[in-house]
Design a protein around this motif. Structure first.
Motif, short mmCIF file in Angstrom:
data_model
loop_
_atom_site.label_atom_id
_atom_site.label_comp_id
_atom_site.label_asym_id
_atom_site.label_seq_id
_atom_site.Cartn_x
_atom_site.Cartn_y
_atom_site.Cartn_z
N ALA A 62 0.81 -1.22 0.00
CA ALA A 62 0.00 0.00 0.00
C ALA A 62 0.84 1.27 0.00
CB ALA A 62 -0.94 0.00 1.20
N LYS A 88 -6.34 6.32 -3.45
CA LYS A 88 -6.99 5.16 -2.82
C LYS A 88 -8.44 5.04 -3.29
CE LYS A 88 -4.01 4.84 1.22
NZ LYS A 88 -3.89 4.96 2.67
N LYS A 91 -8.37 3.57 -6.73
CA LYS A 91 -8.12 2.13 -6.65
C LYS A 91 -9.40 1.40 -6.23
CE LYS A 91 -5.48 -1.37 -4.26
NZ LYS A 91 -4.67 -1.69 -3.10
N GLN A 92 -10.08 1.93 -5.24
CA GLN A 92 -11.34 1.33 -4.78
C GLN A 92 -12.38 1.32 -5.89
OE1 GLN A 92 -13.13 3.37 -1.47
NE2 GLN A 92 -14.80 1.90 -1.30
#
Length: 132
Positions: A62, A88, A91-92
């Motif tokens: 991460a 993030k 990415k989600q």
């Protein structure tokens, strides 16, 4: 335009023409905003998907997102949208929609969210383009 020239113009015709122009300008502005929305969503999905791919292929954890954020902000500026949190989210987004469609959606079916007027709700887009 002089006062005499203004008197020659039919005020009703002018007002109708002005209204038609304003309506068309509004349509064109909305169309441009929606095209930007679609391109932005594609970009977010692409970047999120590439982060996932690289993490799998390279075995990166991460923390690579933290470094990527620093490097992208150095290149594109702090207001570029490449904060750790945003990366993030991208990415989600790619994880939730692995088969994100790259198709046209009727503009009237897409609604802005979060008060920005420029981002659309990804679930709505996905549901519109990939009905179950």
């Amino acid at each position: 335009m002089t006062a005499k020239e203004l008197n020659i113009i039919d005020k009703n015709e002018y007002q109708q023409w002005l209204q038609q122009l304003c309506t068309e300008i509004d349509k064109q502005r909305l169309k441009a905003a929606m095209q930007l929305n679609a391109a932005t969503l594609q970009h977010y999905w692409w970047l999120g998907n590439d982060i996932i791919r690289q993490q799998k292929e390279q075995g990166w954890g991460a923390k690579v997102i933290d470094q990527l954020s620093v490097d992208l902000q150095k290149r594109y500026g702090n207001d570029s949208g490449y904060s750790i949190r945003n990366l993030k989210y991208m990415k989600q987004y790619a994880e939730e929609y692995p088969d994100f469609p790259f198709v046209q959606v009727p503009l009237v079916q897409i609604q802005p969210i979060r008060g920005t007027g420029t981002l659309i709700h990804a679930k709505e887009l996905y549901q519109l383009t990939c009905p179950s």
